[in-house]
Scaffold this motif. Structure first.
Motif, PDB file in Angstrom:
ATOM      1  N   ILE A 129     -38.833  26.055  30.510  1.00  0.00           N
ATOM      2  CA  ILE A 129     -39.501  26.241  31.801  1.00  0.00           C
ATOM      3  C   ILE A 129     -40.049  27.659  31.851  1.00  0.00           C
ATOM      4  CG2 ILE A 129     -39.178  26.366  34.314  1.00  0.00           C
ATOM      5  CD1 ILE A 129     -36.939  24.267  33.961  1.00  0.00           C
TER       6      ILE A 129
ATOM      7  N   THR B 188     -33.216  22.988  35.236  1.00  0.00           N
ATOM      8  CA  THR B 188     -33.426  23.637  36.529  1.00  0.00           C
ATOM      9  C   THR B 188     -32.166  23.535  37.388  1.00  0.00           C
ATOM     10  OG1 THR B 188     -35.783  23.089  36.437  1.00  0.00           O
ATOM     11  CG2 THR B 188     -34.879  23.673  38.588  1.00  0.00           C
TER      12      THR B 188
ATOM     13  N   GLY C 224     -41.682  20.805  31.631  1.00  0.00           N
ATOM     14  CA  GLY C 224     -41.247  22.070  32.182  1.00  0.00           C
ATOM     15  C   GLY C 224     -42.047  22.577  33.360  1.00  0.00           C
TER      16      GLY C 224
END
Length: 352
Positions: free
Chosen positions: A18, A44, A209
């Motif tokens: 990410i 996340t 991502g």
């Protein structure tokens, strides 16, 4: 508790998962991180709970920067797909364990356990051990254990994946009820669009991502920005036709299909286009006649699902009220509702 991921990045060695993601979850909101495997949604979630440390950016709970705080200092409750219950402990002991670790008095732990057990409706299971519980009961115990510490944030990582279809339906409504009653801010990670649409206030769809769209379930279903989003939401799923722009219409050269394009669509003459048609917009009641052969039919109780192969090999899907006059191999002439279609360019960007 408001959650803010501010230019959040996460890499594992040289692999960037990410990069520069910004996401805000409002106080008391339940947000779904939805996407295919490997899109970064669990990464996340694990960063929010403190399992993963960001390689860039900040994570804020309210105005408090928790980026470098360990999990135990963040006051988060986490429910994993595996439930992660202690097999040697009773239900009551499993639920009360976070308070025991904090050193709270036994009487207070028992009071809190009884309170939270009533909330998740497992008060009659207190003396059982996890092996004596059904999957749904274990899920409720895991949820109770996450909630008893009165966390600022509730994180749910594929919490219903191990349940059968009937139990998933029941637990979807139960988790949503509990989240609303407690007013807790929650993030749900799932690859199941039905879970995301039925349980959450908003959905963030992720791909490789990145968040490609964030909106309420209704907004995202009716106004997808890309073909990827349109294809990820909807059950039965949308189908896509490929054609070109010709004199203000979507045209399939190998067939007679001509669909007028909205005035908002700007495309050069002859440009490749994709037309997204949801199953409820291909029925006998539309305005653009389309003929083809039924190559799949499925009865779903009150509704029937059909796949119709068009000349040239393209496929359209239709969902209609239950009927018994159409079977596999039949030639049908149904219609596309031109007001309900989506138009995309060849790269999947929404045009209209």
């Amino acid at each position: 508790m408001r959650i803010l991921l501010d230019n959040f990045s996460k890499s594992f060695g040289s692999i960037k998962v990410i990069e520069n993601m910004t996401l805000e979850v409002g106080h008391g909101e339940m947000l779904a991180l939805l996407g295919p495997s490997g899109c970064g949604k669990s990464t996340t979630l694990f960063a929010v709970c403190g399992i993963h440390r960001p390689t860039g950016g900040r994570i804020l709970f309210g105005d408090r920067d928790v980026t470098d705080l360990p999990s135990q200092a963040r006051n988060v409750g986490v429910v994993f797909q595996s439930y992660a219950l202690y097999p040697h402990m009773t239900v009551a002991e499993n639920i009360g364990f976070p308070l025991k670790v904090k050193g709270q008095p036994t009487a207070e732990i028992r009071r809190q356990v009884d309170r939270i057990a009533a909330l998740v409706q497992i008060g009659n299971l207190m003396d059982r051990r996890p092996a004596q519980l059904s999957g749904g009961q274990q899920q409720r115990v895991a949820l109770a254990r996450a909630l008893i510490r009165e966390p600022d944030v509730l994180l749910l990582d594929e919490p219903l994946a191990n349940l059968d279809a009937k139990l998933r339906l029941e637990m979807r409504s139960e988790i949503r009820r509990i989240q609303r009653e407690t007013g807790i801010t929650a993030i749900l990670v799932t690859h199941d669009q039905v879970e995301a649409m039925s349980m959450c206030d908003r959905i963030a769809i992720m791909k490789e991502g990145e968040i490609v769209q964030i909106a309420t379930p209704a907004e995202m279903y009716s106004d997808p920005r890309t073909a990827f989003v349109a294809g990820f939401l909807g059950n039965p799923p949308i189908t896509f036709l490929r054609g070109i722009h010709r004199q203000g219409t979507f045209t399939m050269p190998e067939s007679e299909i001509r669909v007028p394009l909205p005035s908002s669509v700007s495309a050069s003459e002859g440009a490749p286009l994709m037309l997204g048609v949801r199953p409820e917009h291909f029925t006998p009641g539309g305005d653009i006649a389309v003929s083809g052969k039924v190559n799949f039919a499925e009865t779903q109780g009150r509704e029937n699902l059909y796949d119709v192969q068009l000349p040239g090999g393209a496929l359209l899907r239709s969902i209609q009220p239950a009927r018994n006059d159409v079977k596999v191999g039949d030639e049908v002439s149904w219609s596309i509702d031109s007001k309900g279609v989506f138009v995309f360019d060849e790269d999947g960007r929404r045009l209209g």
